[in-house]
Design a protein around this motif. Structure first.
Motif, short mmCIF file in Angstrom:
data_model
loop_
_atom_site.label_atom_id
_atom_site.label_comp_id
_atom_site.label_asym_id
_atom_site.label_seq_id
_atom_site.Cartn_x
_atom_site.Cartn_y
_atom_site.Cartn_z
N THR A 18 0.84 -1.21 0.00
CA THR A 18 0.00 0.00 0.00
C THR A 18 0.87 1.25 0.00
N SER A 19 1.90 1.24 0.91
CA SER A 19 2.73 2.45 0.94
C SER A 19 3.52 2.63 -0.34
N GLN A 20 3.93 1.50 -0.97
CA GLN A 20 4.61 1.60 -2.25
C GLN A 20 3.72 2.26 -3.29
N GLN A 21 2.42 1.82 -3.26
CA GLN A 21 1.46 2.40 -4.21
C GLN A 21 1.29 3.91 -3.97
N LEU A 22 1.17 4.24 -2.65
CA LEU A 22 1.00 5.66 -2.28
C LEU A 22 2.18 6.49 -2.76
N ILE A 23 3.38 5.93 -2.51
CA ILE A 23 4.59 6.64 -2.95
C ILE A 23 4.57 6.85 -4.46
N GLU A 27 4.52 10.29 -6.35
CA GLU A 27 5.54 10.67 -7.33
C GLU A 27 4.91 11.17 -8.63
N THR A 28 3.86 10.43 -9.07
CA THR A 28 3.16 10.86 -10.30
C THR A 28 2.60 12.27 -10.12
N GLN A 32 3.41 15.74 -12.01
CA GLN A 32 2.41 16.60 -12.66
C GLN A 32 2.52 18.05 -12.17
N VAL A 33 2.59 18.19 -10.81
CA VAL A 33 2.65 19.54 -10.22
C VAL A 33 3.91 20.26 -10.70
N THR A 34 5.05 19.52 -10.74
CA THR A 34 6.30 20.14 -11.20
C THR A 34 6.14 20.63 -12.63
#
Ligand SMILES: Nc1ncnc2c1ncn2[C@@H]1O[C@H](COP(=O)(O)OP(=O)(O)OP(=O)(O)O)[C@@H](O)[C@H]1O
Ligand SMILES: [Mg+2]
Length: 280
Positions: A18-23, A27-28, A32-34
């Motif tokens: 789950t935390s891997q997915q969250l990370i 990141e995605t 996008q924000v960057t």
């Protein structure tokens, strides 16, 4: 060897996933924000460049207008000089010729021709008046600043102003002559003419006092009239084209013009021009 019971281990593995997915999601999102931030930054940079460009263009056209105005002024002065000279020289010479012819006629008339004698005398007088008129017109077009110098020209102008308007005109100068060059002298003189025209048209004054002072670096002309007083709103109004014109003329020589009025009492106009033409 098992350190944890298998259910515990399963839980941990799930949590890890789950935390891997969250990370990964974070990141995605971050990417996008960057990207959005970078786009915004690029936008801002181009807007600021646009702004700079507009400002540069504005400055350039103001500069061009100023140069054009300077050019127009000097063309006008050249034109006036040319017309003044043509009127003075050509008309003047013709009139002198005419005067000599009339004198010749007179000398060939007999005393028993009184009517003709009177007529030729009247012609001769008329020619004299016309000569005076030609002189006055050419001097008004282009006062002989070059021949007389600024101080004498101002003196002449005030004398003429007093005779024409009945407004008492006083002049004082701290020197006999100024070291201001011809171009600068013409600027000062044309501004003085504008000021005097305003005095006649608006001031309801009975007196003008003009002073000319010269220091090592500046020439100052001050004109004070005892009229109704220029108001602050007249001084700052964009409609006061005459006042703006005086300031513009002075600015061409790195100089300035200030107006000050006391209601019901007086108006003072001060013209200040650097003696080096603002070049050094
Ligand atoms: N000496 C003065 N005393 C009182 N008011 C003045 C004087 N000189 C100018 N003003 C006022 O300031 C105004 C602006 O003067 P400015 O010379 O710009 O315009 P103008 O004389 O009305 O028109 P223009 O000079 O363009 O023919 C005048 O309309 C007048 O009301
Ligand atoms: Mg005016």
């Amino acid at each position: 060897m098992e350190l944890l019971p298998s259910t515990e281990q399963n839980n941990l593995t799930r949590q890890f996933h789950t935390s891997q997915q969250l990370i990964a999601e974070l990141e995605t999102r971050l990417t996008q924000v960057t990207a959005q931030l970078l786009a915004a930054k690029a936008n801002l940079a181009s807007e600021s460049a646009d702004h700079q460009r507009t400002e540069d263009e504005f400055r350039r056209s103001t500069e061009q207008l100023r140069e054009l105005s300077a050019r127009l002024q000097s063309v006008r002065e050249e034109e006036r000089t040319r017309i003044a000279r043509a009127i003075h020289d050509e008309l003047g010479q013709t009139l002198t010729g005419l005067k000599m012819d009339v004198a010749w006629l007179q000398s060939h008339l007999e005393p028993q021709q009184p009517a003709l004698l009177a007529k030729t005398q009247a012609m001769s007088d008329l020619i004299d008046t016309t000569v005076q008129m030609v002189r006055r017109i050419s001097t008004e077009l282009r006062p002989g600043i070059l021949d007389l110098g600024l101080v004498a020209t101002i003196e002449w102008q005030l004398q003429e102003f007093q005779t024409r308007t009945g407004i008492e005109s006083k002049f004082s100068s701290d020197s006999e002559e100024t070291i201001l060059d011809d171009d600068g002298s013409t600027v000062v003189f044309r501004i003085l003419q504008e000021i005097l025209t305003n005095v006649v048209r608006h001031a309801q004054a009975t007196q003008v006092v003009v002073t000319l002072e010269e220091t090592a670096t500046f020439l100052t002309l001050q004109v004070r009239d005892n009229g109704r007083g220029m108001t602050e709103s007249e001084i700052h109004s964009p409609k006061s084209i005459g006042l703006l014109g005086m300031q513009e003329r002075a600015r061409l020589r790195a100089g300035e013009v200030h107006f000050h009025g006391t209601p019901g009492q007086e108006t003072t106009v001060t013209v200040r021009l650097p003696l080096d033409g603002g070049n050094k």
